[in-house]
Design a protein around this motif. Structure first.
Motif, PDB file in Angstrom:
ATOM      1  N   ALA A  16       0.775  -1.266  -0.113  1.00  0.00           N
ATOM      2  CA  ALA A  16       0.060   0.100   0.024  1.00  0.00           C
ATOM      3  C   ALA A  16       0.815   1.273  -0.021  1.00  0.00           C
ATOM      4  O   ALA A  16       0.500   2.328  -0.760  1.00  0.00           O
ATOM      5  CB  ALA A  16      -0.854   0.159   1.229  1.00  0.00           C
ATOM      6  N   ILE A  20       1.291   4.462  -2.972  1.00  0.00           N
ATOM      7  CA  ILE A  20       1.053   5.652  -2.372  1.00  0.00           C
ATOM      8  C   ILE A  20       2.335   6.520  -3.132  1.00  0.00           C
ATOM      9  O   ILE A  20       2.366   7.494  -3.529  1.00  0.00           O
ATOM     10  CB  ILE A  20       0.838   5.988  -1.239  1.00  0.00           C
ATOM     11  CG1 ILE A  20      -0.671   5.324  -0.700  1.00  0.00           C
ATOM     12  CG2 ILE A  20       0.994   7.254  -0.620  1.00  0.00           C
ATOM     13  CD1 ILE A  20      -1.027   5.164   0.764  1.00  0.00           C
ATOM     14  N   SER A  32      -1.299  12.515   2.696  1.00  0.00           N
ATOM     15  CA  SER A  32      -2.490  12.221   3.030  1.00  0.00           C
ATOM     16  C   SER A  32      -2.693  11.472   4.714  1.00  0.00           C
ATOM     17  O   SER A  32      -1.663  10.855   5.070  1.00  0.00           O
ATOM     18  CB  SER A  32      -3.200  11.438   1.977  1.00  0.00           C
ATOM     19  OG  SER A  32      -2.763  10.126   1.990  1.00  0.00           O
ATOM     20  N   TYR A  33      -3.778  11.540   5.046  1.00  0.00           N
ATOM     21  CA  TYR A  33      -4.108  10.748   6.310  1.00  0.00           C
ATOM     22  C   TYR A  33      -3.796   9.169   5.998  1.00  0.00           C
ATOM     23  O   TYR A  33      -3.221   8.592   6.881  1.00  0.00           O
ATOM     24  CB  TYR A  33      -5.360  11.003   6.951  1.00  0.00           C
ATOM     25  CG  TYR A  33      -5.555  10.057   8.110  1.00  0.00           C
ATOM     26  CD1 TYR A  33      -5.226  10.619   9.371  1.00  0.00           C
ATOM     27  CD2 TYR A  33      -6.288   8.798   7.890  1.00  0.00           C
ATOM     28  CE1 TYR A  33      -5.466   9.487  10.311  1.00  0.00           C
ATOM     29  CE2 TYR A  33      -6.847   8.194   9.091  1.00  0.00           C
ATOM     30  CZ  TYR A  33      -6.146   8.509  10.065  1.00  0.00           C
ATOM     31  OH  TYR A  33      -6.628   7.664  11.212  1.00  0.00           O
ATOM     32  N   ALA A  34      -4.232   8.861   4.950  1.00  0.00           N
ATOM     33  CA  ALA A  34      -4.141   7.436   4.591  1.00  0.00           C
ATOM     34  C   ALA A  34      -2.670   6.914   4.378  1.00  0.00           C
ATOM     35  O   ALA A  34      -2.188   5.766   5.106  1.00  0.00           O
ATOM     36  CB  ALA A  34      -4.983   7.089   3.166  1.00  0.00           C
ATOM     37  N   HIS A  35      -1.750   7.621   3.943  1.00  0.00           N
ATOM     38  CA  HIS A  35      -0.303   7.507   3.895  1.00  0.00           C
ATOM     39  C   HIS A  35       0.329   7.566   5.375  1.00  0.00           C
ATOM     40  O   HIS A  35       0.881   6.484   5.646  1.00  0.00           O
ATOM     41  CB  HIS A  35       0.377   8.669   3.123  1.00  0.00           C
ATOM     42  CG  HIS A  35       1.695   8.277   2.578  1.00  0.00           C
ATOM     43  ND1 HIS A  35       2.519   9.033   2.259  1.00  0.00           N
ATOM     44  CD2 HIS A  35       2.381   7.160   2.672  1.00  0.00           C
ATOM     45  CE1 HIS A  35       3.594   8.669   2.143  1.00  0.00           C
ATOM     46  NE2 HIS A  35       3.655   7.301   2.382  1.00  0.00           N
ATOM     47  N   HIS A  37      -1.322   6.860   8.139  1.00  0.00           N
ATOM     48  CA  HIS A  37      -1.913   5.690   8.773  1.00  0.00           C
ATOM     49  C   HIS A  37      -1.291   4.477   8.325  1.00  0.00           C
ATOM     50  O   HIS A  37      -0.791   3.525   9.396  1.00  0.00           O
ATOM     51  CB  HIS A  37      -3.406   5.642   8.670  1.00  0.00           C
ATOM     52  CG  HIS A  37      -4.008   4.813   9.797  1.00  0.00           C
ATOM     53  ND1 HIS A  37      -4.165   4.977  11.077  1.00  0.00           N
ATOM     54  CD2 HIS A  37      -4.548   3.665   9.684  1.00  0.00           C
ATOM     55  CE1 HIS A  37      -4.756   4.097  11.524  1.00  0.00           C
ATOM     56  NE2 HIS A  37      -5.070   3.112  10.460  1.00  0.00           N
ATOM     57  N   ALA A  38      -0.941   4.230   7.378  1.00  0.00           N
ATOM     58  CA  ALA A  38      -0.356   3.002   6.902  1.00  0.00           C
ATOM     59  C   ALA A  38       1.127   2.929   7.111  1.00  0.00           C
ATOM     60  O   ALA A  38       1.550   1.949   7.675  1.00  0.00           O
ATOM     61  CB  ALA A  38      -0.294   2.929   5.100  1.00  0.00           C
ATOM     62  N   SER A  64       5.438   9.292   9.518  1.00  0.00           N
ATOM     63  CA  SER A  64       3.938   9.608  10.060  1.00  0.00           C
ATOM     64  C   SER A  64       3.506  10.655  10.602  1.00  0.00           C
ATOM     65  O   SER A  64       2.482  11.410  10.498  1.00  0.00           O
ATOM     66  CB  SER A  64       3.483   8.317  10.570  1.00  0.00           C
ATOM     67  OG  SER A  64       2.173   8.224  10.977  1.00  0.00           O
TER      68      SER A  64
END
Length: 121
Positions: A16, A20, A32-35, A37-38, A64
């Protein structure tokens, strides 16, 4: 299918994160938050490995926190990674940040800070 082994978690999260990261021209995705968080999940998986991948955990947790400085969980994982790396002062700093972001954590943070101070001295 749920990933339960830290190595499997790391593999899935790396896929993932790699996807990204390939969007290098898109700063929105990179920050991004998704990045973030991963990265924090992979940092946590690195810490669960036997032996732990402390360098990987530190790199991901620091990144992060840089992307999502208001994310309490990122600071919490960073504190764990810094402690695992023997960086007690930095672990304490991260715990203080967690307590600032989440006042309900302040009592537990204070106890953990006291424990780290006793280890460091």
């Amino acid at each position: 299918q749920q990933a339960t082994k830290p190595s499997k978690k790391e593999q899935l999260l790396s896929s993932a994160i790699d996807a990204i990261s390939k969007e290098e021209n898109d700063a929105t995705i990179q920050n991004s938050y998704a990045h973030a968080h991963a990265l924090l999940l992979r940092a946590d998986a690195f810490l669960e490995m036997t032996p732990p991948n402390i360098d990987g955990a530190l790199f991901d947790a620091r990144k992060s926190v840089k992307i999502a400085p208001r994310e309490r969980k990122a600071w919490r994982v960073l504190a764990c990674a810094e402690e695992a790396g023997g960086n007690y002062t930095l672990a304490i700093d991260a715990l203080r940040e967690v307590a600032k972001l989440d006042p309900s954590f302040s009592t537990k943070a204070r106890k953990e800070i006291e424990r780290l101070v006793s280890i460091a001295t």
